[in-house]
Scaffold this motif. Structure first.
Motif, PDB file in Angstrom:
ATOM      1  N   GLY A 193       0.783  -1.227   0.000  1.00  0.00           N
ATOM      2  CA  GLY A 193       0.000   0.000   0.000  1.00  0.00           C
ATOM      3  C   GLY A 193       0.816   1.277   0.000  1.00  0.00           C
ATOM      4  O   GLY A 193       0.348   2.322   0.473  1.00  0.00           O
ATOM      5  N   GLY A 194       2.038   1.222  -0.534  1.00  0.00           N
ATOM      6  CA  GLY A 194       2.819   2.435  -0.711  1.00  0.00           C
ATOM      7  C   GLY A 194       2.364   3.190  -1.948  1.00  0.00           C
ATOM      8  O   GLY A 194       1.349   2.835  -2.568  1.00  0.00           O
ATOM      9  N   PRO A 195       3.100   4.236  -2.360  1.00  0.00           N
ATOM     10  CA  PRO A 195       2.684   5.013  -3.540  1.00  0.00           C
ATOM     11  C   PRO A 195       2.519   4.170  -4.791  1.00  0.00           C
ATOM     12  O   PRO A 195       1.544   4.347  -5.536  1.00  0.00           O
ATOM     13  CB  PRO A 195       3.819   6.035  -3.689  1.00  0.00           C
ATOM     14  N   THR A 196       3.440   3.228  -5.046  1.00  0.00           N
ATOM     15  CA  THR A 196       3.324   2.405  -6.250  1.00  0.00           C
ATOM     16  C   THR A 196       2.061   1.574  -6.226  1.00  0.00           C
ATOM     17  O   THR A 196       1.316   1.494  -7.215  1.00  0.00           O
ATOM     18  CB  THR A 196       4.555   1.490  -6.397  1.00  0.00           C
ATOM     19  N   GLY A 197       1.774   0.928  -5.094  1.00  0.00           N
ATOM     20  CA  GLY A 197       0.581   0.101  -4.993  1.00  0.00           C
ATOM     21  C   GLY A 197      -0.698   0.899  -5.122  1.00  0.00           C
ATOM     22  O   GLY A 197      -1.640   0.480  -5.814  1.00  0.00           O
ATOM     23  N   VAL A 198      -0.748   2.056  -4.471  1.00  0.00           N
ATOM     24  CA  VAL A 198      -1.939   2.901  -4.531  1.00  0.00           C
ATOM     25  C   VAL A 198      -2.165   3.400  -5.954  1.00  0.00           C
ATOM     26  O   VAL A 198      -3.293   3.373  -6.476  1.00  0.00           O
ATOM     27  CB  VAL A 198      -1.800   4.079  -3.546  1.00  0.00           C
ATOM     28  N   GLU A 199      -1.104   3.866  -6.607  1.00  0.00           N
ATOM     29  CA  GLU A 199      -1.247   4.380  -7.965  1.00  0.00           C
ATOM     30  C   GLU A 199      -1.635   3.274  -8.942  1.00  0.00           C
ATOM     31  O   GLU A 199      -2.442   3.490  -9.848  1.00  0.00           O
ATOM     32  CB  GLU A 199       0.050   5.066  -8.381  1.00  0.00           C
ATOM     33  N   LEU A 200      -1.072   2.086  -8.761  1.00  0.00           N
ATOM     34  CA  LEU A 200      -1.441   0.955  -9.605  1.00  0.00           C
ATOM     35  C   LEU A 200      -2.909   0.590  -9.456  1.00  0.00           C
ATOM     36  O   LEU A 200      -3.619   0.388 -10.445  1.00  0.00           O
ATOM     37  CB  LEU A 200      -0.575  -0.257  -9.255  1.00  0.00           C
ATOM     38  N   ALA A 201      -3.369   0.499  -8.221  1.00  0.00           N
ATOM     39  CA  ALA A 201      -4.760   0.112  -7.983  1.00  0.00           C
ATOM     40  C   ALA A 201      -5.720   1.112  -8.610  1.00  0.00           C
ATOM     41  O   ALA A 201      -6.701   0.735  -9.267  1.00  0.00           O
ATOM     42  CB  ALA A 201      -5.016  -0.012  -6.475  1.00  0.00           C
ATOM     43  N   GLY A 202      -5.451   2.398  -8.428  1.00  0.00           N
ATOM     44  CA  GLY A 202      -6.312   3.410  -9.021  1.00  0.00           C
ATOM     45  C   GLY A 202      -6.295   3.360 -10.539  1.00  0.00           C
ATOM     46  O   GLY A 202      -7.337   3.494 -11.196  1.00  0.00           O
ATOM     47  N   ALA A 203      -5.102   3.142 -11.127  1.00  0.00           N
ATOM     48  CA  ALA A 203      -4.995   3.082 -12.587  1.00  0.00           C
ATOM     49  C   ALA A 203      -5.697   1.844 -13.147  1.00  0.00           C
ATOM     50  O   ALA A 203      -6.270   1.883 -14.239  1.00  0.00           O
ATOM     51  CB  ALA A 203      -3.529   3.086 -12.994  1.00  0.00           C
ATOM     52  N   MET A 204      -5.672   0.735 -12.412  1.00  0.00           N
ATOM     53  CA  MET A 204      -6.371  -0.478 -12.857  1.00  0.00           C
ATOM     54  C   MET A 204      -7.880  -0.245 -12.931  1.00  0.00           C
ATOM     55  O   MET A 204      -8.548  -0.689 -13.870  1.00  0.00           O
ATOM     56  CB  MET A 204      -6.067  -1.633 -11.902  1.00  0.00           C
ATOM     57  N   VAL A 205      -8.406   0.452 -11.939  1.00  0.00           N
ATOM     58  CA  VAL A 205      -9.834   0.756 -11.949  1.00  0.00           C
ATOM     59  C   VAL A 205     -10.182   1.603 -13.165  1.00  0.00           C
ATOM     60  O   VAL A 205     -11.173   1.339 -13.870  1.00  0.00           O
ATOM     61  CB  VAL A 205     -10.250   1.485 -10.657  1.00  0.00           C
ATOM     62  N   GLU A 206      -9.386   2.625 -13.441  1.00  0.00           N
ATOM     63  CA  GLU A 206      -9.674   3.489 -14.580  1.00  0.00           C
ATOM     64  C   GLU A 206      -9.551   2.740 -15.909  1.00  0.00           C
ATOM     65  O   GLU A 206     -10.331   2.977 -16.838  1.00  0.00           O
ATOM     66  CB  GLU A 206      -8.731   4.685 -14.559  1.00  0.00           C
ATOM     67  N   LEU A 207      -8.581   1.826 -15.994  1.00  0.00           N
ATOM     68  CA  LEU A 207      -8.453   1.017 -17.208  1.00  0.00           C
ATOM     69  C   LEU A 207      -9.710   0.183 -17.422  1.00  0.00           C
ATOM     70  O   LEU A 207     -10.258   0.137 -18.533  1.00  0.00           O
ATOM     71  CB  LEU A 207      -7.234   0.105 -17.093  1.00  0.00           C
ATOM     72  N   ALA A 208     -10.177  -0.455 -16.362  1.00  0.00           N
ATOM     73  CA  ALA A 208     -11.328  -1.357 -16.493  1.00  0.00           C
ATOM     74  C   ALA A 208     -12.624  -0.599 -16.737  1.00  0.00           C
ATOM     75  O   ALA A 208     -13.423  -0.983 -17.600  1.00  0.00           O
ATOM     76  CB  ALA A 208     -11.447  -2.216 -15.236  1.00  0.00           C
ATOM     77  N   ARG A 209     -12.856   0.477 -16.003  1.00  0.00           N
ATOM     78  CA  ARG A 209     -14.172   1.113 -16.013  1.00  0.00           C
ATOM     79  C   ARG A 209     -14.298   2.249 -17.006  1.00  0.00           C
ATOM     80  O   ARG A 209     -15.421   2.665 -17.320  1.00  0.00           O
ATOM     81  CB  ARG A 209     -14.504   1.595 -14.599  1.00  0.00           C
ATOM     82  N   ASN A 210     -13.163   2.751 -17.468  1.00  0.00           N
ATOM     83  CA  ASN A 210     -13.224   3.848 -18.432  1.00  0.00           C
ATOM     84  C   ASN A 210     -12.721   3.429 -19.807  1.00  0.00           C
ATOM     85  O   ASN A 210     -13.463   3.445 -20.788  1.00  0.00           O
ATOM     86  CB  ASN A 210     -12.413   5.039 -17.920  1.00  0.00           C
ATOM     87  N   ALA A 211     -11.444   3.028 -19.881  1.00  0.00           N
ATOM     88  CA  ALA A 211     -10.849   2.741 -21.185  1.00  0.00           C
ATOM     89  C   ALA A 211     -11.474   1.535 -21.877  1.00  0.00           C
ATOM     90  O   ALA A 211     -11.614   1.521 -23.099  1.00  0.00           O
ATOM     91  CB  ALA A 211      -9.339   2.529 -21.021  1.00  0.00           C
TER      92      ALA A 211
END
Length: 468
Positions: free
Chosen positions: A181-199
């Motif tokens: 749950g550091g910066p890399t993990g948090v940024e990855l999790a948020g980007a995965m959501v945007e990939l799935a639900r938007n792109a």
């Protein structure tokens, strides 16, 4: 002829042929580049050695993994960076051994590089805390190859979910786990959501990408532990609002090709990304330096390695402290400051000028983006969140990119993604054997694919047991 006194090393040591002091830098990361740049006007011979021919902007590597950027947007040829700095020789090689007594760096193909001053900037890699067998099924994110591998796994999961007829297997395929749950993990999790639900929205017919389940697992009591607690809470609320399932105080006890185990609980997943820890490169062991539990070299106030005259360690491989005795964090600005300090020190010695004082780290702040229009930023007494924090995060990262072209390209890609919700780097790369029903096989690097119907049947039965 080299002169080495009992008190240490003398910058008058010179190459007999050129009359110039030889500085060897291992690693072309942030620290290594900054050291070489600081020696640009110094009469020394700089040899910059890296196993790759490019410098990588690691803070944005997660965006390659989630198809927001292409590798070429965040990587630059090292030779191009130093094409105008005539005292730098770039060598693409992988160091294998250091002989401090002979002052030689050994590399593959029988190469050996003599030095008068050696700067270790070899960085760090993933740490699985004694479970290296998890690496093939839970890749970390340190190199371009890691990012493109993770991108392939993510996109393949949606493609497989589209064609599977088993609902339980579909749920497993659409479950993605980020460990750490550091910066890399948090940024990855948020980007995965945007990939799935938007792109990916509206592009599939048999599966809804918005149904993807993103799980972020953190062993500590809160995510983003280096940030103030109030910003951790803001980030947690943002992630949960996006639909990320955040599990704090939860330790992963096993990783397999089918998912993760957290004690008695099992989470079936198609893709696991490891962002939970790092360990320093083995360069410290090569010279027998004193190291901490993570393999980082204990350095002196000037970033030199005690007991090894003429050797310095910077960046993620160095266990340095600031003026207040606090550990210098393993982030890009810290590595750049260390590199600048060592480069300035070596330049002063070469010119016979007074040397700078002890290394002083200046912390400019902590920041992490959670997703579209959301970030958290801690700058001394200032706190930024939401859209303002997101804009600040973007400007800060664009500023640190190398070259005008990269700044323009990345800015345009972000603007395009913001306006259209699309991602232009959604390529599934990597060779696959011919045949259908390819499925990941545990224990093979990169989640290699094989055409194995029995393995797929076994995976389906396992998913049925997990999901009921």
């Amino acid at each position: 002829m080299h002169r080495h006194g009992a008190e240490g090393w003398d910058m008058a040591d010179q190459d007999a042929a050129t009359g110039l002091t030889r500085v060897v830098i291992l690693g072309a990361g942030f620290g290594g580049l900054e050291t070489a740049r600081a020696l640009s006007r110094t009469p020394v011979e700089v040899t910059l050695i890296d196993r790759h021919n490019y410098h990588l902007f690691q803070p944005l590597l997660y965006q390659v993994a989630t198809a927001a950027l292409s590798p070429g947007d965040i990587a630059w040829p090292i030779r191009s960076i130093f094409r105008r700095q005539r005292n730098v020789t770039v060598v693409m090689a992988e160091a294998t051994r250091i002989d401090p007594a002979a002052k030689l760096v050994h590399a593959g193909d029988g190469l050996a590089f003599p030095y008068d001053a050696l700067v270790l900037a070899t960085g760090a890699t993933h740490s699985y805390f004694g479970h290296d067998e998890w690496a093939p099924v839970a890749p970390g994110l340190k190199q371009i190859e890691d990012a493109t591998d993770i991108r392939r796994r993510l996109l393949l999961a949606f493609e497989r979910a589209e064609v599977t007829r088993d609902e339980a297997e579909r749920r497993r395929l659409l479950t993605f786990v980020v460990v750490g749950g550091g910066p890399t993990g948090v940024e990855l999790a948020g980007a995965m959501v945007e990939l799935a639900r938007n792109a990916l929205a509206r592009e599939f017919r048999q599966v809804d990408p918005a149904m993807a389940r993103i799980v972020l697992i953190e062993a500590g009591p809160r995510i983003l532990p280096t940030l103030p607690e109030e910003l951790s809470r803001v980030a947690l609320r943002s992630l949960e609002r996006m639909g990320v399932q955040v599990l704090t105080g939860t330790r992963v006890t096993r990783c397999t090709a089918d998912g993760v185990e957290c004690g008695e609980e099992r989470i079936g997943a198609s893709t696991i990304v490891w962002a939970a820890g790092v360990v320093a490169s083995p360069a410290g062991a090569w010279i027998g330096a004193e190291r901490d539990r993570a393999g980082r070299i204990q350095v002196g106030p000037d970033l030199s390695v005690p007991g090894h005259p003429g050797i310095f360690a910077i960046g993620d491989i160095a266990a340095a402290t600031d003026a207040k005795g606090r550990r210098v964090p393993g982030i890009a600005p810290a590595a750049k400051q260390m590199g600048r300090h060592v480069g300035t020190l070596l330049a002063a010695r070469a010119a016979g000028r007074p040397e700078p004082g002890p290394f002083t780290y200046r912390h400019h702040g902590d920041l992490a983006t959670i997703g579209r229009r959301s970030a958290v930023v801690a700058l001394d007494s200032m706190r930024l969140t939401g859209l303002i924090g997101w804009w600040f995060w973007g400007l800060a990262h664009v500023w640190y990119l190398i070259g005008f072209r990269s700044r323009v390209v990345v800015s345009f890609e972000w603007l395009w993604s913001y306006l259209t919700y699309q991602r232009g780097a959604r390529l599934i790369t990597g060779r696959e054997p011919p045949g259908g029903n390819a499925t990941p096989v545990p224990g093979q690097d990169g989640g290699a694919l094989v055409a194995d119907p029995q393995a797929q049947n076994d995976n389906t039965r396992q998913a049925q047991r997990l999901w009921g």
